[in-house]
Design an enzyme around this catalytic site. Structure first.
Site, short mmCIF file in Angstrom:
data_model
loop_
_atom_site.label_atom_id
_atom_site.label_comp_id
_atom_site.label_asym_id
_atom_site.label_seq_id
_atom_site.Cartn_x
_atom_site.Cartn_y
_atom_site.Cartn_z
N GLY A 73 3.36 -5.26 10.67
CA GLY A 73 2.41 -5.37 9.56
C GLY A 73 2.37 -4.11 8.70
O GLY A 73 3.38 -3.45 8.46
N VAL A 74 1.16 -3.77 8.27
CA VAL A 74 1.01 -2.62 7.38
C VAL A 74 1.35 -1.31 8.11
O VAL A 74 1.89 -0.38 7.52
CB VAL A 74 -0.39 -2.61 6.72
CG1 VAL A 74 -1.49 -2.35 7.73
CG2 VAL A 74 -0.44 -1.63 5.58
N ASP A 75 1.05 -1.27 9.39
CA ASP A 75 1.35 -0.08 10.21
C ASP A 75 2.86 0.19 10.18
O ASP A 75 3.31 1.33 9.94
CB ASP A 75 0.86 -0.35 11.64
CG ASP A 75 0.70 0.89 12.48
OD1 ASP A 75 0.84 2.00 11.95
OD2 ASP A 75 0.44 0.73 13.69
N ILE B 111 0.83 -1.22 0.00
CA ILE B 111 0.00 0.00 0.00
C ILE B 111 0.86 1.27 0.00
O ILE B 111 0.42 2.31 -0.48
CB ILE B 111 -0.98 -0.02 1.20
CG1 ILE B 111 -2.16 0.93 0.98
CG2 ILE B 111 -0.26 0.28 2.51
CD1 ILE B 111 -3.30 0.77 1.98
N SER C 118 -7.63 -5.49 10.33
CA SER C 118 -7.81 -6.60 11.29
C SER C 118 -7.46 -7.97 10.74
O SER C 118 -7.57 -8.97 11.47
CB SER C 118 -9.25 -6.64 11.86
OG SER C 118 -9.46 -5.60 12.77
N VAL D 269 -2.42 -9.55 12.47
CA VAL D 269 -2.25 -9.99 13.86
C VAL D 269 -3.54 -9.88 14.67
O VAL D 269 -3.69 -10.60 15.66
CB VAL D 269 -1.11 -9.24 14.60
CG1 VAL D 269 0.22 -9.53 13.98
CG2 VAL D 269 -1.36 -7.76 14.69
N ASN E 216 -3.18 0.82 15.84
CA ASN E 216 -3.62 0.39 17.18
C ASN E 216 -4.15 1.60 17.95
O ASN E 216 -3.94 2.74 17.53
CB ASN E 216 -2.48 -0.31 17.93
CG ASN E 216 -1.21 0.53 17.95
OD1 ASN E 216 -1.21 1.64 18.49
ND2 ASN E 216 -0.14 0.04 17.36
N1 APR Z 1 0.77 -3.15 2.30
C1 APR Z 1 -0.51 -3.58 2.36
N2 APR Z 1 -0.94 -4.51 3.23
C2 APR Z 1 -0.01 -5.02 4.10
C3 APR Z 1 1.33 -4.61 4.12
C4 APR Z 1 1.72 -3.62 3.17
N3 APR Z 1 2.96 -3.16 3.10
N4 APR Z 1 1.96 -5.29 5.10
C5 APR Z 1 1.06 -6.11 5.66
N5 APR Z 1 -0.15 -5.97 5.05
C6 APR Z 1 -1.42 -6.66 5.28
C7 APR Z 1 -1.37 -8.00 5.97
O1 APR Z 1 -0.99 -9.02 5.04
C8 APR Z 1 -2.82 -8.15 6.43
O2 APR Z 1 -3.62 -8.71 5.39
O3 APR Z 1 -2.22 -5.87 6.14
C9 APR Z 1 -3.27 -6.70 6.65
C10 APR Z 1 -3.52 -6.29 8.08
O4 APR Z 1 -2.57 -6.91 8.93
P1 APR Z 1 -1.88 -6.16 10.15
O5 APR Z 1 -0.95 -5.13 9.64
O6 APR Z 1 -1.35 -7.20 11.06
O7 APR Z 1 -3.12 -5.34 10.85
P2 APR Z 1 -4.23 -5.80 11.92
O8 APR Z 1 -4.57 -7.23 11.83
O9 APR Z 1 -5.33 -4.78 11.82
O10 APR Z 1 -3.48 -5.60 13.30
C11 APR Z 1 -3.19 -4.30 13.75
O11 APR Z 1 -0.87 -4.74 14.10
O12 APR Z 1 1.00 -3.69 13.37
C12 APR Z 1 0.11 -3.75 14.35
O13 APR Z 1 0.08 -1.47 15.12
C13 APR Z 1 -0.69 -2.48 14.50
O14 APR Z 1 -1.27 -3.20 16.66
C14 APR Z 1 -1.77 -3.01 15.36
C15 APR Z 1 -2.07 -4.36 14.76
#
Ligand code: APR
Length: 178
Positions: free
Chosen positions: A38-40, A17, A123, A126, A30
């Site tokens: 992850g994406v964050d 993204i 979501s 993780v 979060n």
């Molecule tokens: N671009 C797009 N999507 C991504 C990327 C990226 N660079 N990296 C990971 N993802 C996808 C993952 O494959 C997943 O399908 O983002 C989706 C959401 O996963 P998470 O990032 O783990 O988000 P979430 O499940 O909502 O958990 C949020 O994770 O990183 C922490 O700070 C965040 O505590 C919060 C929790």
């Protein structure tokens, strides 16, 4: 892969993204807006340290809601930080909270005059939300919102699939994609 609803293009796009040239991207953050994995983590790395400073000034975002920062070094103008629910089996309002993330992001896009908006799979990492159910909610909320939207300038909505599970689920829930 794309389809059109009420004059708005909805795309399922595979990739990172942080590379997308859109007006706003939706981060899966979060409650403390402190960055993470992850994406964050990817968004914070690509935006640079000013993003964390901006998030710390805001301080908190309730689950299901959205907070806005600039994109800093990202190609997008805004980052919409939304906080999805942690999956706890489905009886703790997770569906409504996830739906709220999508609706609030779309409302915020309308308020900011955003023309192109990309969602991460909120979501679905993780936080453990079952991916197919989450993608159903994403599709339903976007199409419901477009049925009776507030005044807006949206032309393009992108659902970003970074992993196989989201890609497969997106292909199943989006009718008429080609
Ligand atoms: N671009 C797009 N999507 C991504 C990327 C990226 N660079 N990296 C990971 N993802 C996808 C993952 O494959 C997943 O399908 O983002 C989706 C959401 O996963 P998470 O990032 O783990 O988000 P979430 O499940 O909502 O958990 C949020 O994770 O990183 C922490 O700070 C965040 O505590 C919060 C929790």
């Amino acid at each position: 892969m794309l389809t059109r609803k009420h004059g708005v293009t909805i795309e399922l796009w595979r990739g990172d993204i942080t590379r997308l040239e859109v007006d706003a991207i939706v981060n899966a953050a979060n409650n403390g807006l402190r960055g993470g994995g992850g994406v964050d983590g990817a968004i914070h790395r690509a935006a640079g340290p000013e993003l964390l400073q901006a998030c710390m000034l805001i301080g908190h975002c309730p689950t299901g809601d959205v907070r806005v920062t600039p994109g800093f070094k990202l190609p997008c103008r805004y980052v919409f930080h939304t906080v999805g629910p942690v999956w706890r089996g489905g009886d703790e309002g997770e569906g409504e909270l996830l739906a709220s993330c999508y609706r609030r992001s779309l409302d915020t896009a309308a308020e900011k005059g955003v023309k192109s908006l990309a969602f991460s799979a909120i979501s679905c990492g993780v936080y453990g939300y079952p991916v197919l159910s989450a993608m159903h909610i994403a599709w339903q909320q976007i199409t419901d919102w477009l049925e009776a939207p507030p005044p807006h300038q949206l032309q393009r909505i992108v659902l970003v699939a970074y992993d196989d599970a989201v890609w497969q689920a997106g292909c199943r829930v989006m009718p008429g994609i080609s």
